[in-house]
Structure formats: structure tokens, C-alpha cells
Design an enzyme around this catalytic site. Structure first.
Site, PDB file in Angstrom:
ATOM      1  N   GLU A   1       4.509  84.383  21.478  1.00  0.00           N
ATOM      2  CA  GLU A   1       5.953  84.266  21.669  1.00  0.00           C
ATOM      3  C   GLU A   1       6.370  84.910  22.990  1.00  0.00           C
ATOM      4  O   GLU A   1       7.356  84.508  23.597  1.00  0.00           O
ATOM      5  CB  GLU A   1       6.708  84.907  20.497  1.00  0.00           C
TER       6      GLU A   1
ATOM      7  N   HIS B   1     -18.733  84.292   8.036  1.00  0.00           N
ATOM      8  CA  HIS B   1     -19.180  83.264   7.099  1.00  0.00           C
ATOM      9  C   HIS B   1     -18.263  82.038   7.135  1.00  0.00           C
ATOM     10  O   HIS B   1     -18.310  81.213   6.217  1.00  0.00           O
ATOM     11  CB  HIS B   1     -19.239  83.849   5.687  1.00  0.00           C
TER      12      HIS B   1
ATOM     13  N   LYS C   1      15.380  74.751  15.689  1.00  0.00           N
ATOM     14  CA  LYS C   1      16.491  75.244  14.860  1.00  0.00           C
ATOM     15  C   LYS C   1      17.739  74.395  15.062  1.00  0.00           C
ATOM     16  O   LYS C   1      18.455  74.089  14.105  1.00  0.00           O
ATOM     17  CB  LYS C   1      16.790  76.711  15.193  1.00  0.00           C
TER      18      LYS C   1
END
Length: 545
Positions: free
Chosen positions: A351, A382, A510
């Protein structure tokens, strides 16, 4: 811009000279490499010897930093100059943990005085909850804390409370709600007793859609069970600057804790956003968290570049991104308590520096922030370490581990720590075809079969890594570790000539969500939707008729 700096062509030339050099040869020829490329700041240390660099690389990188006036820009941040140019704001998260008594004046505000006033209120409130003096509406002590926020109002507190669980109050259970999908808040509400729960609503404007939606759901649930809205005052507090909205919600203004525009969300865990941290850990441990960060601040501000932890990490990152063309960076903590640290650093790094426009408004012709990702190191071995060892991508790694053994778990930490060292060595050294072939022949494989299989057992090595070691997972060490990464991000932003302290990239989605939400709720919107979005809106509405 980076490509216009006088040292940039020197680094390009140097890269061409050493790009094929192998670290295992450097280690073989230089017995002092490990000790020379090692820096310690009290109980935090960095081993950066397993990187594809030499003394000339470092010398040129320090010259590059000087080309950018890095030292002067560090001072500008600490002094409160408005280095967040697009929002015309100072960047003073460092003031939140400062132990210095030299006041910082910002637009006629005494910054340290304001910060310490809020800290004093936080300490008093925290003490009242922890001691059992602050009671719920049925006179029960508080047993559960629900922090409702998102992004910087969630990740920092979640990460720190998890990392320092061993220091938490034994009576208190911590819950963090950020996702607006409904599942998370409902899952938490099922586990708690309204009479003994404290809700912390963290939103600077008190209008963040996700946070307010979750807070209103919690409020409705609480009022239905407590039977009276007046009880909200004992069970809800706010971290905000919007007094009017907080009061309309039903929260007493005396239970509102403020913070300031000079603190960005991803840098805010040191502020009132850290109220949940202080309640859980207590003021003594919160102070230690701040002190650890302050120690790193002073180191960053005063240490020469050659021994400056954030400067070294920042410049080494630039070396891989802009010369080796690395697109990705892995955070691999080898401690279960640090399991949320990678996603905290994801936000902090991406950000801040995930940008392509310079401070002068020009499009940047080079890469900036890499994709930052990670997981618990021992589990990752793994899962995706296969790609790191034998894949086609160059992905630098930060290994993070502690030296301190866990009590009542004999032998566990030795296994864990041996894997940290083994993986870092394997990434550096690798295994040649001849070594792989010799191992297979020694095991008795047929010569032709061994020759074929050996190709698949080659590890090229020369994969770079840092090893960050903490003596133990403690409040002061976590404070120092977080501040280290904050300042590393700053260093890279300076080199790339970008503003690390705005986040305009979160805005467009937004904005577009507003008319879409109107449509989903059955209202008509005048907004234009592309055919794909329109089709998916109709699909949703038809399903939910």
C-alpha cells in the site's frame, strides 16, 4: 528518478559484472563474509551475507542513497515536514513512540503533547478494564474485547496481540472483526456474552463502510440482549476523530480516543488504534513496544548507512527489484506467534510503494514495490518452497526467527531453528549435477538411471535471503521489528521517488461500489455499467428474489 541518478549506470555496469557470480564461491573465498555482513541492534540482528552482493555493490548502493539525499529526507520525516505531498500532510508515526522531549510543532499543534495526552487516557482506560474496575451493565468484569476495524485499524493490532499472546491478560480474550461478509462478526457474536464484552470501533472518520456495517450489527445484537440503548456507553468505545458521529452511535465522547492526519492507517498501531493492544498487554508492555520502535527510529536516524538496518534492507531490495528484475519478495517467519506478520507487511509494503507515478507526477519507467507474500516458514517448506528452490523465479526471502526456546516443548525449537539455517544454506549453496549424481550412485542406482534422475535433483542455489533474528518474541523486539520494516519501506520510496504515504489506489473500487450497491438493494442507479458488471448484478438480483 532512479534511472536519472548518477550512480545508476555504475550499478548497471556492476550488475553485468557479477550477475553470474555464485554466492557459494564468495563464501568459499572469503572466510570473513558472514561476520562482515552482519549487523546487530541490541537483541535484533540481521545476517545479510547470503545475498548476491559484494563490497562494491554496497558501496554503489550507498552512493545511490546519497544521490537521493536519503539522509536529509530521513530528517525531514522526523522533523514533521509535509513529505506526504499529495495530501499535504506530515508523516509522524515516529512521534507516537518518541522518548525525546524536543517538541514538534505542526500547524500550531504541539505534537508530542497531544500524543502523550491521548496515551495517558489510553493507560487510564486500559487499567480500568484490566483491573476489573470497569464493569458491564450487569456489573460483570470485562472478559472479551472485540476490535472492529479494517486495514490499518485491524492488521497491526491483530498481528501484535497474536505475536505477544504470552504477555496478554489471562482473563481477556481478543477478537478481531474486519470482513464485511457477515460471517466473521456473527461467528464472534456467537462466542461472547454481551454483559462482559467491550467493543472497540476503530475508524478515523467513523464512516468506513465495512467497519460501520459490522459495528451496527454488533450494536443491534447488543441492544437486543441488554434491553436498553443506554448500556452502549459501558460496552462500546471509539477510536476516531468524528465526535458527532461517535455520539450519534451512542458512544460517550469520553470514550472516544483520537488520532491524527499525520498518522497513516498502516502506521497507526502505535496510536489509539493500538488501544486493544494496550488493554490486552497492559501499559508496561505497550510502553516496551513503543520503546523498541523508538530504538529503531534512533538507529535509522543516526547510524551510518553501512550499519543501518533499514537502509541495508531497503537498498538490498532495490538491488534485486531494479537490477535482477525480481518481482516478488517472501516473508517467512519461523514462529507461530508471528503468523500474521506476513500479511501485516503485505499492507505496509504494497500500500505504501505499490505505485507508478513519481512525486513530480511522471510515469515511472522502472519497477517499484514487488509482490510481498508469505506464510509460516516451516509450513511453507511443505507447500511452496519447491518453487523457490527449483522454479524459474528469483524471489528474495526474509527469514525471521527467535533464539528463545518455548517452555514445555523440549526439542521443538532446535528442530525449528535447524530448518531456518538449513533452508537459508540450501538457497545459497544449492546442489550441483555432479553432487546429485554422486549421491545417487552412492545409493546404488544404475548409472544411466542416476544420470537421468540427477537432473531433477539439482538445486542451482544463488537464491538470496536475509536472516532476521530476535533473541525472543518480546514487546520491545516486536516494536523494533515493525519499525525496521516501516523504515525499509521509506528508504525504497525515496530511491524510487514516490510518495509512500498516500493510498489513492484504494479509492476507485470504493467509488464504483456505491451505485452497484444501490442496484443490489433494489434502487435504480444512473451509473454506467459495462456488460459484464450489468450481467452479474442481474444474476445476483435474480438469485436473491
Amino acid at each position: 528518478m532512479l534511472t536519472q541518478l548518477k550512480t545508476y549506470p555504475k550499478l548497471l555496469k556492476h550488475y553485468e559484472e557479477i550477475k553470474e557470480a555464485h554466492m557459494r564461491d564468495w563464501f568459499s573465498k572469503d572466510k570473513e563474509r558472514a561476520s562482515r555482513y552482519f549487523v546487530q541492534l541490541e537483541s535484533l540482528s540481521l545476517d545479510y551475507s547470503k545475498n548476491r552482493l559484494n563490497d562494491t555493490t554496497l558501496k554503489l548502493l550507498f552512493e545511490l542513497a546519497n544521490d537521493c539525499s536519503l539522509k536529509e529526507k530521513i530528517e525531514a520525516m522526523f522533523k514533521g515536514e509535509k513529505i506526504n505531498t499529495t495530501e499535504k500532510r506530515a508523516v509522524l508515526h515516529t512521534a507516537l513512540r518518541s522518548l525525546n522531549d524536543t517538541e514538534i510543532l505542526l500547524d500550531n499543534m504541539e505534537v508530542l503533547k497531544s500524543v502523550r495526552s491521548v496515551l495517558k487516557r489510553m493507560r487510564a482506560f486500559s487499567d480500568s478494564v484490566r483491573s476489573g474496575k470497569r464493569l458491564g451493565y450487569t456489573n460483570q468484569v470485562i472478559t472479551d474485547i472485540v476490535n472492529i476495524g479494517i486495514g490499518g485499524s485491524d492488521l497491526g493490532a491483530l498481528m501484535v496481540c497474536t505475536a505477544l499472546k504470552r504477555y496478554g491478560h489471562p482473563r481477556l480474550k481478543m477478537h478481531f472483526v474486519s470482513n464485511v461478509d457477515g460471517t466473521q462478526i456473527l461467528d464472534v457474536l456467537e462466542k461472547i456474552n454481551p454483559a462482559s464484552t467491550l467493543f472497540i470501533v476503530a475508524s478515523k472518520t467513523f464512516s468506513t463502510q465495512e467497519t460501520l456495517t459490522n459495528a451496527l450489527t454488533a450494536r443491534k445484537w447488543f441492544v437486543e440482549r441488554s434491553g436498553d440503548e443506554k448500556h452502549i456507553a459501558k460496552h462500546f468505545v471509539a477510536v476516531s476523530t468524528n465526535k458527532e458521529a461517535v455520539q450519534q452511535f451512542g458512544i460517550d465522547e469520553h470514550n472516544m480516543f483520537e488520532f491524527w492526519d499525520f498518522v497513516g492507517g498502516r502506521y497507526s498501531l502505535w496510536s489509539a488504534i493500538g488501544l486493544s493492544i494496550m488493554i490486552y498487554l497492559g501499559k508496561k508492555n505497550f510502553n516496551a513496544l513503543l520503546k523498541g520502535a523508538y530504538l529503531m527510529d534512533e538507529h535509522f536516524r543516526n547510524a551510518p548507512f553501512e550499519s543501518n538496518l533499514p537502509v541495508l534492507m531497503g537498498l538490498i531490495g532495490v538491488w534485486y527489484i531494479n537490477f535482477f528484475q525480481s518481482k516478488s519478495h517472501l516473508i517467512a517467519p519461523y514462529d507461530q506467534y508471528l503468523r500474521h506478520f506476513p500479511k501485516f507487511i503485505q499492507q505496509l509494503d504494497m500500500e505504501s510503494n505499490g505505485k507508478r507515478i513519481s512525486k513530480k507526477g511522471e510515469t515511472i519507467p522502472y519497477d517499484t514495490c514487488p509482490v510481498v507474500w508469505g506464510d509460516m516458514g516451516i509450513n511453507a517448506q511443505h507447500a511452496f518452497f519447491q518453487l523457490l528452490h527449483q522454479g524459474t523465479h528469483l524471489i528474495p526471502i526474509d527469514f525471521i526467527a527467535s533464539l528463545d526456546k518455548k517452555p514445555n516443548a523440549k526439542g521443538h525449537h532446535e528442530i525449528l531453528f535447524s530448518n531456518v539455517l538449513a533452508q537459508a544454506q540450501a538457497f545459497m549453496k544449492g546442489k550441483s549435477y555432479e553432487e546429485a549424481l554422486g549421491e545417487l550412485l552412492f545409493k546404488g542406482l544404475d548409472k544411466d538411471e542416476a544420470k537421468d534422475l540427477a537432473h531433477h535433483r539439482v538445486f542451482f542455489g544463488n537464491r538470496p535471503s536475509n536472516i532476521l533474528l530476535l533473541e525472543k518474541i518480546s514487546p520491545s523486539n516486536i516494536g523494533a521489528l515493525v519499525a525496521l520494516y516501516e523504515h525499509k519501506v521509506f528508504v525504497q520510496g525515496v530511491i524510487w521517488d514516490i510518495n509512500s504515504f498516500d493510498q489513492w489506489g484504494v479509492e476507485l473500487g470504493k467509488e464504483l461500489a456505491v451505485p452497484i450497491l444501490q442496484e443490489l438493494e433494489g434502487h435504480k442507479s444512473n451509473a454506467y455499467f459495462d456488460s459484464s458488471t450489468k450481467h452479474l448484478i442481474e444474476l445476483y438480483k435474480n438469485y436473491n428474489q
